[in-house]
Each structure stands twice: as C-alpha cells, then as structure tokens.
Design a protein around this motif. Structure first.
Motif, short mmCIF file in Angstrom:
data_model
loop_
_atom_site.label_atom_id
_atom_site.label_comp_id
_atom_site.label_asym_id
_atom_site.label_seq_id
_atom_site.Cartn_x
_atom_site.Cartn_y
_atom_site.Cartn_z
N LYS A 264 -1.82 11.87 -13.40
CA LYS A 264 -0.67 11.10 -12.92
C LYS A 264 -1.11 9.78 -12.30
O LYS A 264 -0.49 8.74 -12.52
CB LYS A 264 0.14 11.91 -11.90
N TYR A 265 -2.18 9.83 -11.50
CA TYR A 265 -2.70 8.59 -10.91
C TYR A 265 -3.13 7.62 -12.01
O TYR A 265 -2.78 6.44 -11.98
CB TYR A 265 -3.91 8.88 -10.01
N ARG A 266 -3.89 8.12 -12.96
CA ARG A 266 -4.40 7.25 -14.02
C ARG A 266 -3.29 6.72 -14.92
O ARG A 266 -3.30 5.57 -15.33
CB ARG A 266 -5.47 7.98 -14.83
N ALA A 267 -2.31 7.56 -15.22
CA ALA A 267 -1.20 7.14 -16.07
C ALA A 267 -0.34 6.07 -15.39
O ALA A 267 0.22 5.20 -16.07
CB ALA A 267 -0.34 8.34 -16.46
N ALA A 268 -0.24 6.12 -14.08
CA ALA A 268 0.56 5.14 -13.35
C ALA A 268 -0.11 3.77 -13.28
O ALA A 268 0.54 2.76 -13.08
CB ALA A 268 0.82 5.65 -11.93
N ALA A 269 -1.43 3.75 -13.46
CA ALA A 269 -2.21 2.54 -13.19
C ALA A 269 -2.23 1.54 -14.33
O ALA A 269 -2.44 1.90 -15.48
CB ALA A 269 -3.65 2.94 -12.85
N ASP A 270 -2.00 0.29 -13.96
CA ASP A 270 -2.22 -0.82 -14.88
C ASP A 270 -3.66 -1.31 -14.77
O ASP A 270 -4.18 -1.96 -15.67
CB ASP A 270 -1.27 -1.97 -14.55
N LEU A 271 -4.29 -1.01 -13.65
CA LEU A 271 -5.67 -1.39 -13.39
C LEU A 271 -6.28 -0.32 -12.50
O LEU A 271 -5.64 0.13 -11.54
CB LEU A 271 -5.71 -2.75 -12.67
N ILE A 272 -7.50 0.11 -12.84
CA ILE A 272 -8.22 1.08 -12.01
C ILE A 272 -9.44 0.36 -11.45
O ILE A 272 -10.21 -0.26 -12.19
CB ILE A 272 -8.65 2.31 -12.82
N TYR A 273 -9.61 0.44 -10.12
CA TYR A 273 -10.71 -0.27 -9.46
C TYR A 273 -11.44 0.70 -8.55
O TYR A 273 -10.83 1.34 -7.69
CB TYR A 273 -10.17 -1.46 -8.66
N ASP A 274 -12.75 0.81 -8.72
CA ASP A 274 -13.59 1.70 -7.92
C ASP A 274 -14.01 0.97 -6.64
O ASP A 274 -14.73 -0.02 -6.69
CB ASP A 274 -14.82 2.13 -8.72
N THR A 275 -13.54 1.48 -5.51
CA THR A 275 -13.83 0.84 -4.22
C THR A 275 -15.13 1.31 -3.59
O THR A 275 -15.57 0.73 -2.60
CB THR A 275 -12.69 1.10 -3.21
N SER A 276 -15.77 2.33 -4.15
CA SER A 276 -16.91 2.93 -3.46
C SER A 276 -18.16 2.06 -3.40
O SER A 276 -18.82 2.05 -2.38
CB SER A 276 -17.24 4.30 -4.04
N PRO A 277 -18.52 1.34 -4.45
CA PRO A 277 -19.76 0.58 -4.31
C PRO A 277 -19.56 -0.82 -3.73
O PRO A 277 -20.51 -1.54 -3.49
CB PRO A 277 -20.27 0.49 -5.75
N ALA B 250 0.87 -1.17 0.00
CA ALA B 250 0.00 0.00 0.00
C ALA B 250 0.91 1.22 0.00
O ALA B 250 1.67 1.44 0.94
CB ALA B 250 -0.89 -0.01 1.23
N LEU B 251 0.85 1.97 -1.07
CA LEU B 251 1.68 3.16 -1.19
C LEU B 251 1.01 4.32 -0.47
O LEU B 251 -0.18 4.26 -0.15
CB LEU B 251 1.91 3.50 -2.66
N GLY B 252 1.76 5.38 -0.24
CA GLY B 252 1.17 6.58 0.34
C GLY B 252 0.24 7.24 -0.66
O GLY B 252 0.33 7.01 -1.87
N GLY B 253 -0.67 8.05 -0.15
CA GLY B 253 -1.65 8.69 -1.02
C GLY B 253 -1.03 9.49 -2.15
O GLY B 253 -1.58 9.57 -3.24
N GLY B 254 0.12 10.09 -1.92
CA GLY B 254 0.75 10.92 -2.95
C GLY B 254 1.92 10.29 -3.66
O GLY B 254 2.53 10.92 -4.52
N THR B 255 2.25 9.06 -3.34
CA THR B 255 3.47 8.44 -3.86
C THR B 255 3.56 8.51 -5.39
O THR B 255 4.60 8.89 -5.92
CB THR B 255 3.57 6.97 -3.39
N VAL B 256 2.51 8.16 -6.09
CA VAL B 256 2.60 8.10 -7.56
C VAL B 256 2.49 9.46 -8.22
O VAL B 256 2.64 9.56 -9.44
CB VAL B 256 1.59 7.10 -8.18
N ARG B 257 2.30 10.50 -7.43
CA ARG B 257 2.30 11.84 -8.04
C ARG B 257 3.71 12.27 -8.42
O ARG B 257 3.89 13.27 -9.13
CB ARG B 257 1.69 12.86 -7.06
N TYR B 258 4.72 11.52 -7.99
CA TYR B 258 6.12 11.88 -8.24
C TYR B 258 6.77 10.88 -9.18
O TYR B 258 6.79 9.68 -8.91
CB TYR B 258 6.87 12.00 -6.91
N GLU B 259 7.29 11.41 -10.28
CA GLU B 259 7.85 10.58 -11.34
C GLU B 259 8.93 9.65 -10.84
O GLU B 259 9.03 8.50 -11.26
CB GLU B 259 8.38 11.47 -12.46
N TRP B 260 9.79 10.12 -9.92
CA TRP B 260 10.88 9.27 -9.43
C TRP B 260 10.35 8.03 -8.72
O TRP B 260 10.96 6.97 -8.81
CB TRP B 260 11.84 10.07 -8.55
#
Length: 175
Positions: A138-151, A75-85
């Motif tokens: 950035k979040y979407r570009a990093a993702a290999d899979l997007i999953y909606d947890t809300s419902p 589980a990464l931090g909420g902002g981890t993938v906002r940074y290219e490095w």
C-alpha cells in the motif's frame, strides 16, 4: 499542487518536511499536529480513550481539508496511506513521496517516542515489522517517488527532494 510526505513512523516526514517547505517557499502542515490542534489534546489520548476508529475518521477529515488547499508540503501520519479513502482524497492534489528507511533504523529513531501501538500488546519491534509486512504494498502503490532517508543527512535529503520534485509537480500526480 501539494506535496505529501508519507511513510512509517520515524521515516523523517516532519523533520524533512519542515526544511523542505522552507527551502521551497511552501507552507508546511503536519497531520498529527493538526489533529492535536483540532482535538485540543494529544491524539494519543484519543486513541487510548476512544480507539482507532475516531482517530481514522478525524484523519480522513484532515486529509480532505489538505486536498482542498494548494502549495502545501504535508507530513501525513504514519498510517494515513494504508487506507484507501485517504489515498483517494489526496491523489489528485499532489504527488506522494514515500520516505523509507530500513525497519531497524525506524525502530531506533522512535524508540523514545511514546506512541500508541497499532497492534496492542506487542513490542515496538513487533509492531513496526507487522505493519510493514502487512502494508508495504500500500505504501509503495501510493508513492509517486520513493526516497530512502537512512543513509542521508537531513540537508542532503532536502537537497535531493528539492531537485527530484519539480517534474512531479509539473506533471501532476501519476495515479
């Protein structure tokens, strides 16, 4: 191959990650908890006393360590993938799963948490909306899979992800 769970604060990374790791027989690691362990105190204190730069430096070091390991669910931090490095260091060691929910759902999930604001002197609502509007791509570009947890219940989310992940693990990270 590892599995990385990313997303905004409140998206379910830790809750789903713990259960998914148990179901898949993998070790679970949480970047925020690892940071607290290394520091010997809460990362909230680090941000409050020294600012976001030392936090981001430690975050990168932890990502580098995760990328050297195998068979983790992290589980990464909420902002981890906002940074290219961070994205670069993780990209070849496993698929990235973006756990997402509508912003009002995320806000309600974290309202009780005393977390440092990325944007100081704004409300939780303003902070979450600003982060998402500035970083959604950035979040979407990093993702290999997007999953909606809300419902979904946690159990359904874990079952869905357990079914969806094997092809990503066989093919490796796409990016």
């Amino acid at each position: 191959m590892n599995i990385y769970l990313c997303g905004m604060i409140g998206s379910g990374k830790t809750t789903i990650g713990i259960r998914l790791a148990a179901e898949m027989g993998r070790e679970f690691v949480d970047l925020d908890q690892e940071m607290d362990r290394i520091l010997g105190y809460s990362f909230h204190r680090l941000v409050k006393e020294k600012g976001w730069l030392p936090f981001r430096e430690l975050e990168y070091a932890i990502c580098r360590e995760f990328s050297r390991r195998d068979h983790l669910i992290a589980a990464l931090g909420g902002g981890t993938v906002r940074y290219e490095w961070n994205r670069d260091i993780l990209k070849n060691s496993g698929p990235m799963v973006l756990l997402h929910a509508p912003l009002d759902v995320l806000i309600e999930r974290v309202r009780v948490a005393d977390r440092p604001r990325v944007n100081p002197r704004v409300t939780l609502e303003e902070d979450v909306h600003r982060i998402w509007s500035e970083s959604e791509e950035k979040y979407r570009a990093a993702a290999d899979l997007i999953y909606d947890t809300s419902p979904q219940s946690i159990e359904d989310a874990v079952a869905d992800l357990k079914r969806m992940l094997p092809p990503l693990l066989q093919n490796g990270r796409s990016g």
